[in-house]
Enzyme design. Structure first.
Site, PDB file in Angstrom:
ATOM      1  N   ASP A 343       0.789  -1.224   0.000  1.00  0.00           N
ATOM      2  CA  ASP A 343       0.000   0.000   0.000  1.00  0.00           C
ATOM      3  C   ASP A 343       0.824   1.277   0.000  1.00  0.00           C
ATOM      4  O   ASP A 343       0.341   2.335  -0.407  1.00  0.00           O
ATOM      5  CB  ASP A 343      -0.964  -0.005   1.190  1.00  0.00           C
ATOM      6  CG  ASP A 343      -2.084  -1.011   1.011  1.00  0.00           C
ATOM      7  OD1 ASP A 343      -2.456  -1.259  -0.145  1.00  0.00           O
ATOM      8  OD2 ASP A 343      -2.573  -1.560   2.006  1.00  0.00           O
ATOM      9  N   TYR A 428      -9.959  -1.382   1.469  1.00  0.00           N
ATOM     10  CA  TYR A 428      -9.691  -1.471   2.906  1.00  0.00           C
ATOM     11  C   TYR A 428      -9.503  -0.102   3.543  1.00  0.00           C
ATOM     12  O   TYR A 428      -9.011   0.831   2.923  1.00  0.00           O
ATOM     13  CB  TYR A 428      -8.449  -2.320   3.185  1.00  0.00           C
ATOM     14  CG  TYR A 428      -8.810  -3.721   3.634  1.00  0.00           C
ATOM     15  CD1 TYR A 428      -9.314  -3.949   4.912  1.00  0.00           C
ATOM     16  CD2 TYR A 428      -8.684  -4.817   2.788  1.00  0.00           C
ATOM     17  CE1 TYR A 428      -9.668  -5.222   5.334  1.00  0.00           C
ATOM     18  CE2 TYR A 428      -9.029  -6.094   3.197  1.00  0.00           C
ATOM     19  CZ  TYR A 428      -9.524  -6.288   4.474  1.00  0.00           C
ATOM     20  OH  TYR A 428      -9.881  -7.548   4.885  1.00  0.00           O
TER      21      TYR A 428
END
Length: 723
Positions: A343, A428
């Site tokens: 990420d 997420y």
């Protein structure tokens, strides 16, 4: 009854009526507003924490202007750049060298030169590449230097660059205009859907060429079968060689995946507020809370980071920062089985979402905006991207009720300061917390929520997760989170010590024929980096601490213990061709010598070329001595997630919380929280209802009002664009 008496009764009656009317008229009104002064603590930082401060919008403007005027090549705004253009990917604060900062903070040295790090994509070059420049001095730059080779040993190949948002749009446009029209009959089927609405169609696009007209489809997957391209899929469909199970179009609100409440609002949930105002102080990027002080910032790539963390005036840690969040997925669909989300490459800080007052953080928290420049030549503001608040955690930090010999109660409210941001990275949401306790402990915690990433359920899909809806497979995956923890315990030079226990057999001195199995303390100094690198499945001593060169009153080395909370799944096998790119995740803890040339455990360039990692953490561990050195702990925590039906509509934070604690271990002569002003103590012989004896007894008197809440605002939908 004389007239005078009647007059008195009339007056009394009118007074009574007036009083009743007042009661009736005021019934239903809001309680009175609490009147209090803000009890901010004195901040003696004198602006020193600004050495760690994020770039200001004005500084970003100056850096962009300097680059445009001094690089000698045209720069296209990254929000509309083609792969064949030159553009600025992002600009961030260049963290000064630690030695310079400490000389400034502690030794009266000069303030380090303020500089920016600028990452540029050079697509319009004979040899396309990614180049990193340090630009300074700020606020008015006069120089730039290429640090790419110094940091990475060579130029960064262009194909390793993190994909710009505009390139995702260009790929979507390529599919709509060039690919999907080649299958007109098949594409009558609905292909829209997101996260929990897979339709079984996946397209592999080769967009390695910098010329969009040269992009091609490499493979097409539909419902368990692979095709050369959309034309072959169309042919199979028209000739009836494949059966198409129509997937119903998702309703506008998402139906089962909608987060719209299924119940109407009812009685309001509890809220928390400060009776006499906040007990912490924030000035610029510096926070003071009781005995704590620290500086905070937000990295574009890695998110929240803290610097110069002190307790009772002593530095405990120089830096605590998020490094990476990794997800590894399993599936029998090509997209799912190949997913390896790193990420940081997408930008944990850049995607810190605006916080909703009263839900993401307490309503009365202090909300802080951040500024960033990424994929554009114009800086943007992240409204309410950080929140800071003190919270009563609802249990005592410590307590004892004595009912033997003497009768008393002693306790301490467990009230802690929390610094929070929430990053929304696609499906997420990660809730990042740094928590400061009154006993000198620090906790770093991350909670995961948001939507699972799903696959289309077909074939042997149940080997890779659970069915959560008609066509939806909740795919098994792991979450691994890496932190950098630069502890300076009692000074810069530390050693790593392990304490644990072992049972020993002994004969009872009073009865030699009787044997006792008694636990004893084991001690070991971990001398080298290899000894201090603990793989996930290996046994690790339960007490590991950074030891200072000084001792406490009782002759023990002063230390801070690292205590990890993790439920991590298996790590990718080290035989994997891409494992070195995520080799930090091999270790639940690794301690290395601190080096300026090893500032981070990974690189944003590892996502798109994991087979040739730009930074491989495994290379940091080379058996160097770590005794009496400046040390860094790299902590990895995480959890295995096997999605289940209760993850619909999305995943809750309960049970999905991991992290680590830094706890004093013989650092003090006794628990420092004994000096907290929040302690409660009374004996059986005292009037514990009296304010001067028990401050808690005064709460009902001070709580007969509501806090002066600021109005509710939310800026989360500014500067939004659809792909």
């Amino acid at each position: 009854m004389n007239m005078k008496a009647m007059l008195i009764l009339l007056v009394l009656a009118l007074a009574t009526i007036f009083a009743l009317v007042c009661v009736l008229l005021t019934r239903g009104r809001a309680p009175s507003i609490c009147q209090h002064q803000r009890l901010e603590q004195e901040d003696t930082d004198n602006g020193q924490s600004l050495v760690f401060a994020d770039l200001t919008p004005e500084e970003m403007v100056q850096v962009v202007r300097y680059l445009q005027e001094n690089l000698g090549v045209p720069l296209v705004d990254a929000s509309r750049a083609l792969p064949s253009d030159n553009c600025i990917s992002y600009i961030d604060m260049q963290v000064p060298a630690k030695a310079e900062v400490l000389q400034f903070l502690d030794g009266g040295g000069a303030r380090p030169t303020r500089e920016a790090l600028a990452v540029l994509y050079f697509g319009n070059q004979p040899d396309p590449n990614v180049t990193e420049y340090v630009v300074g001095p700020l606020p008015t730059p006069t120089y730039h230097r290429d640090v790419t080779v110094q940091k990475y040993g060579g130029k960064v190949p262009y194909h390793r660059r993190p994909t710009l948002a505009v390139e995702y749009k260009q790929i979507a446009g390529f599919l709509r205009s060039q690919v999907f029209p080649t299958a007109p009959s098949f594409m009558h089927q609905n292909v829209s859907g997101f996260f929990l609405h897979p339709v079984g169609l996946e397209v592999l696009v080769d967009h390695s060429s910098l010329d969009i007209s040269q992009w091609v489809v490499s493979r097409v997957f539909y419902n368990g079968q692979y095709y050369r391209d959309m034309a072959q899929l169309e042919s199979a469909y028209v000739q009836g060689r494949i059966s198409v199970e129509k997937v119903k179009k998702a309703p506008r609100d998402g139906d089962f995946s909608s987060m719209k409440p299924r119940a109407p609002p009812a009685t309001m949930f509890p809220v928390q507020y400060e009776l006499q105002g906040p007990r912490y102080s924030i000035r610029n990027n510096h926070v003071v809370f009781q005995a704590w002080s620290f500086a905070f910032g937000m990295s574009v790539n890695t998110g929240m980071r803290l610097f110069d963390i002190r307790y009772q005036g002593e530095r405990i840690a120089y830096e605590i920062s998020v490094q990476e969040a990794l997800s590894v997925y399993g599936s029998n669909c090509p997209g799912g089985m190949s997913t390896r989300y790193m990420d940081g490459s997408f930008g944990i800080g850049r995607f810190s979402s605006p916080l909703v007052r009263g839900v993401d953080c307490p309503y009365s928290a202090t909300y802080v905006d951040v500024h960033y420049l990424a994929q554009s030549q114009v800086s943007r503001i992240g409204k309410n991207a950080l929140c800071i608040f003190e919270q009563n955690l609802g249990s005592p930090l410590r307590r004892h009720y004595s009912n033997l010999q003497s009768f008393y109660y002693g306790g301490l409210v467990n009230s802690a300061l929390i610094v929070r941001s929430i990053a929304t990275l696609g499906n997420y949401d990660y809730v990042w917390d740094f928590i400061f306790y009154q006993n000198g402990a620090i906790e770093a915690k991350v909670q995961a929520t948001g939507y699972m990433s799903s696959s289309f359920l077909h074939g042997d899909g149940l080997r890779y997760g659970n069915r959560v809806w008609e066509h939806t497979l909740g795919t098994i995956h792991t979450h691994s989170i890496n932190y950098k923890v630069d502890l300076d315990v009692g000074g810069v030079k530390n050693s790593l010590v392990a304490h644990d226990m072992a049972f020993e057999m002994a004969r009872a001195p009073w009865s030699p024929e009787q044997q006792i199995e008694r636990p004893r303390l084991t001690k070991k100094v971990l001398d080298t980096e290899d000894q201090a690198a603990f793989r996930h499945q290996s046994k690790m001593p339960r007490y590991i601490y950074f030891a200072a060169n000084s001792k406490n009153k009782w002759g023990h080395q002063r230390g801070y213990r690292i205590q990890i909370v993790s439920f991590a799944g298996e790590h990718v096998p080290e035989t994997s061709s891409m494992e070195r790119a995520i080799s930090w995740a091999r270790y639940k803890l690794a301690v290395t010598r601190r080096k300026e040339e090893e500032p981070t455990s990974t690189s944003i360039y590892n996502q798109n070329d994991p087979w040739t990692p730009t930074v491989a953490f495994a290379d940091f561990i080379n058996n160097e001595t770590i005794t009496n050195e400046d040390l860094v702990a790299w902590v990895t925590t995480g959890f295995l997630h096997i999605p289940h039906s209760e993850d619909i509509p999305n995943t809750v934070t309960v049970g999905n919380s991991v992290g680590f604690l830094l706890r004093p271990y013989n650092y003090y002569d006794l628990d420092p929280s004994i000096y907290s002003h929040d302690g409660v103590f009374f004996t059986s012989e005292q009037d514990f209802t009296a304010c001067e004896i028990n401050s808690v007894a005064c709460l009902p008197k001070k709580a007969s009002c509501l806090p002066n809440f600021p109005p509710f605002t939310y800026d989360g939908f500014q500067n939004m664009s659809r792909l």
